[in-house]
Enzyme design. Structure first.
Site, PDB file in Angstrom:
ATOM      1  N   SER A  12      56.031  27.809  32.209  1.00 47.94           N
ATOM      2  CA  SER A  12      55.531  28.123  33.211  1.00 47.94           C
ATOM      3  C   SER A  12      53.804  28.784  33.600  1.00 47.94           C
ATOM      4  O   SER A  12      53.639  28.770  34.391  1.00 47.94           O
ATOM      5  CB  SER A  12      56.029  29.445  33.205  1.00 47.94           C
ATOM      6  OG  SER A  12      55.202  30.266  32.682  1.00 47.94           O
ATOM      7  N   LYS A  50      51.251  34.117  30.574  1.00 45.42           N
ATOM      8  CA  LYS A  50      51.234  34.599  31.880  1.00 45.42           C
ATOM      9  C   LYS A  50      49.819  34.846  32.624  1.00 45.42           C
ATOM     10  O   LYS A  50      48.555  35.043  31.783  1.00 45.42           O
ATOM     11  CB  LYS A  50      51.679  35.897  32.605  1.00 45.42           C
ATOM     12  CG  LYS A  50      53.485  35.854  32.221  1.00 45.42           C
ATOM     13  CD  LYS A  50      54.251  34.658  33.386  1.00 45.42           C
ATOM     14  CE  LYS A  50      54.933  34.223  32.718  1.00 45.42           C
ATOM     15  NZ  LYS A  50      55.561  33.148  33.549  1.00 45.42           N
TER      16      LYS A  50
END
Lengths: 164, 167
Positions: free
Chosen positions: A45, A87
């Protein structure tokens, strides 16, 4: 020389040695268990910034005296303390986030994202980030929006940030 | 030199035993809850080719892990309701009939004792299932569970899927 090597690997088991051993063990426990925790990245991701299998450290004191800012890469607590989500912060409390034609808009303004180099076709209606929260997204936007784990999370869930 | 090595080994063993004992004494109840979680994950797992009597036995053992009523709240499966122990068992057996095998793992367990008789546990559940037609599915979710101590045993009273990131 041989004597010195032997002494290094097989030191005298005296009081000084045990004190040194205890100090090293305690320091290692505090540093690597609580301050800079080793971690291995799993998943894609955060491509191309972080690859699957890459190794890094989570610096848990990174946000002790300041809040995460847009552009910062943070580690979000998933369930316990060991599994963390890696993230990037794109907006903070009070700001509005939306995606139009795969491009990020914060407070209605287009945000350049040189780190998200992969093609993206996301469409997300505007939503306001709650106070005390940050909006985090992975750099890899080439995956379908439904399967990508992103969104707003409370600041209390931010465990720290990677050292590199 | 041999004496030195023997002494060093003895020291490491003594330290390990000492730390384990102290940890056990300090976190006895926590360790028991953690063990309970691990045991539950084993019960929820199903090896391929398990026969029905064995599954029924597992279901019976599962009963001892739950309170009279147990509430479930998960956004993934849009389930938010309270179920009796019997309902949980019958649903569990129904799900098992649809699957060839399941591997359930509770990872990263963090125990937060609330009182002597109540506790909260946070963990990550990872389930790998193979359906009867061979289709495979893997799911991961952060769970918050509440436990109550009844008759000296920790029983699960609530399972809630935590929302980490809200789109």
């Amino acid at each position: 020389m041989t004597k010195r090597i032997r002494k290094f690997f097989l030191p005298d088991l005296n009081r000084g040695f045990f004190i040194r051993l205890a100090c090293v063990a305690a320091a290692a426990y505090v540093i690597f268990g609580h301050v800079i925790r080793p971690m291995r990245i799993r998943g894609e991701s955060m491509l191309p910034t972080y690859r699957n299998g890459q190794f890094s450290f989570c610096f848990t004191w990174k946000y002790t005296f300041r809040r995460p800012q847009p552009g910062d890469i943070v580690m979000v607590k998933y369930a316990g303390r060991k599994v963390l989500l890696l993230k990037r912060v794109v907006a903070v409390g009070g700001q509005t986030v939306e995606f139009r034609y795969g491009r990020l808009f914060v407070d209605g303004e287009l945000r350049p994202e040189p780190y998200a180099s992969k093609p993206c076709n996301w469409e997300l209606p505007p939503r306001e980030v709650k106070p005390g929260h940050v909006y985090v997204i992975g750099d890899n936007r080439s995956v379908p929006m439904d399967t990508h784990h992103f969104g707003q999370t409370p600041l209390s869930r931010i465990e720290g940030g990677p050292i590199w | 030199m041999v004496k030195k090595i023997a002494l060093a080994v003895l020291l490491v063993v003594a330290l390990t035993v000492g730390i384990t004992l102290v940890k056990q004494m300090l976190t006895g109840e926590e360790a028991r809850i953690r063990q309970r979680c691990q045991h539950l994950s084993t019960l929820l797992s199903m090896p391929p080719g398990e026969k029905l009597p064995a599954a029924a036995l597992r279901a019976e053992r599962l009963r001892g892990f739950l309170t009279e009523t147990c509430s479930f709240s998960t956004s993934t499966y849009k389930l938010s309701r309270e179920l009796s122990r019997d309902e949980v068992i019958s649903r569990y057996l129904a799900v098992r009939r649809m699957l060839r095998s399941v591997d359930v793992l509770f990872k990263d367990i963090v125990v937060e004792p609330v009182t002597d008789l109540e506790a909260t546990v946070r963990f990550m559940v990872r389930a790998n299932a193979t359906a009867e037609d061979g289709a495979r599915e893997s799911r991961t979710a952060p769970i918050m569970a509440s436990l109550k101590k009844i008759d000296g045993k920790w029983r699960f009273a609530e399972f809630r899927e935590e929302t980490v990131l809200e789109k």
